[in-house]
Design a protein around this motif. Structure first.
Motif, mmCIF file in Angstrom:
data_model
loop_
_atom_site.group_PDB
_atom_site.id
_atom_site.type_symbol
_atom_site.label_atom_id
_atom_site.label_comp_id
_atom_site.label_asym_id
_atom_site.label_seq_id
_atom_site.Cartn_x
_atom_site.Cartn_y
_atom_site.Cartn_z
ATOM 1 N N SER A 1 1.253 3.767 -2.963
ATOM 2 C CA SER A 1 0.606 5.472 -2.854
ATOM 3 C C SER A 1 1.652 6.511 -3.737
ATOM 4 O O SER A 1 1.646 7.326 -3.844
ATOM 5 C CB SER A 1 0.541 5.506 -1.247
ATOM 6 N N ASN B 1 4.833 10.576 -0.600
ATOM 7 C CA ASN B 1 3.268 10.131 0.010
ATOM 8 C C ASN B 1 3.305 9.164 0.661
ATOM 9 O O ASN B 1 2.576 8.042 1.049
ATOM 10 C CB ASN B 1 2.153 9.949 -1.373
ATOM 11 N N GLU C 1 -0.441 5.813 8.825
ATOM 12 C CA GLU C 1 -1.530 5.703 8.123
ATOM 13 C C GLU C 1 -1.658 4.640 8.588
ATOM 14 O O GLU C 1 -2.799 3.802 9.062
ATOM 15 C CB GLU C 1 -2.564 5.716 7.056
ATOM 16 N N GLU C 2 -0.793 3.545 8.196
ATOM 17 C CA GLU C 2 -0.661 2.215 8.740
ATOM 18 C C GLU C 2 0.106 2.011 9.603
ATOM 19 O O GLU C 2 0.594 0.433 10.163
ATOM 20 C CB GLU C 2 0.406 1.628 7.374
ATOM 21 N N THR D 1 0.924 7.484 3.924
ATOM 22 C CA THR D 1 0.273 6.159 3.876
ATOM 23 C C THR D 1 0.612 5.190 5.424
ATOM 24 O O THR D 1 -0.093 4.343 5.553
ATOM 25 C CB THR D 1 0.460 5.511 2.774
ATOM 26 N N LYS E 1 0.840 -1.418 0.050
ATOM 27 C CA LYS E 1 0.138 0.041 -0.033
ATOM 28 C C LYS E 1 0.219 1.043 0.088
ATOM 29 O O LYS E 1 0.549 1.981 -0.521
ATOM 30 C CB LYS E 1 -0.955 0.069 1.025
ATOM 31 N N VAL E 2 1.787 1.272 0.595
ATOM 32 C CA VAL E 2 3.259 2.349 0.937
ATOM 33 C C VAL E 2 3.401 2.220 -0.566
ATOM 34 O O VAL E 2 3.942 3.797 -1.109
ATOM 35 C CB VAL E 2 3.797 2.443 1.808
#
Ligand SMILES: Cc1cc2nc3c(=O)[nH]c(=O)nc-3n(C[C@H](O)[C@H](O)[C@H](O)COP(=O)(O)O)c2cc1C
Length: 174
Positions: free
Chosen positions: A32, A98, A105-106, A102, A28-29
């Motif tokens: 982004s 970005n 957020e994780e 992310t 996911k990182v």
């Protein structure tokens, strides 16, 4: 967590525990970063994910990068300076930031690393000539520890908005 929360709570993490970063979080990182804007949509970036302990130890030998020994992941951000000579550094930096947000957020900690010898990184990771190493990020779960570097650099201290923003012309206050 919304974007502003991530911006607000993020801070440089320089101590990590040994828990590996789950593949889904890392993917996911990276995604982004892939989605970041770039000049002419050239996407001049290449990211090298380093988890190998011996390689991280080599990267940690720079002056302000000792903690790369313990961060389970290092993301080395490279830009294609031949393909996008004017913007490769800006574009790669946007993509990395970005990723930082992310990662926040994780629940992951990160730290930007500008402390490296480009030629050493280049040869360690077999980076081709047309790419410049723009910056690196450490990524991993934070470990609680007295953060001397943060105390020295001032950590979250920031200049006041009125010291960095003007309206309509340079220096004009609202
Ligand atoms: C381009 C860049 C390079 C940096 N290089 C390093 C570094 O090599 N080592 C380090 O410990 N911190 C590094 N930092 C982290 C800064 O010291 C940190 O962002 C700053 O002191 C503000 O603290 P904060 O991130 O906790 O808000 C770097 C930050 C940026 C943006």
């Amino acid at each position: 967590m919304d974007v502003f929360d991530a911006v607000r709570v993020r801070r440089s993490v320089r101590a990590y525990d040994t828990t590996p970063v789950p593949k889904e979080s890392l993917d996911k990182v990276l995604e982004s970063g892939r989605l970041a804007p770039s000049a002419s949509n050239f996407q001049p970036w290449k990211f090298i994910i380093v988890t190998d302990k011996a390689k991280r130890t080599e990267l940690s030998k720079a002056r302000y990068a000792g903690f790369l020994k313990e961060s389970p992941v290092v993301i080395v951000g490279c830009g294609d300076r031949k393909g996008s000579p004017e913007w490769y550094a800006v574009d790669t930096t946007i993509a990395l930031q970005n990723m930082v947000l992310t990662a926040t957020e994780e629940g992951l900690g990160t730290c930007w690393i500008g402390s490296f010898d480009e030629d050493r990184v280049r040869s360690l990771l077999s980076i081709p000539d047309e790419l410049s190493v723009v910056a690196m990020l450490s990524v991993g779960y934070p470990r609680k520890k007295l953060d001397l570097a943060s105390m020295i650099t001032g950590g979250r201290n920031r200049k006041a908005l009125e010291d960095v923003v003007s309206y309509e012309e340079y220096g004009a206050r609202r």
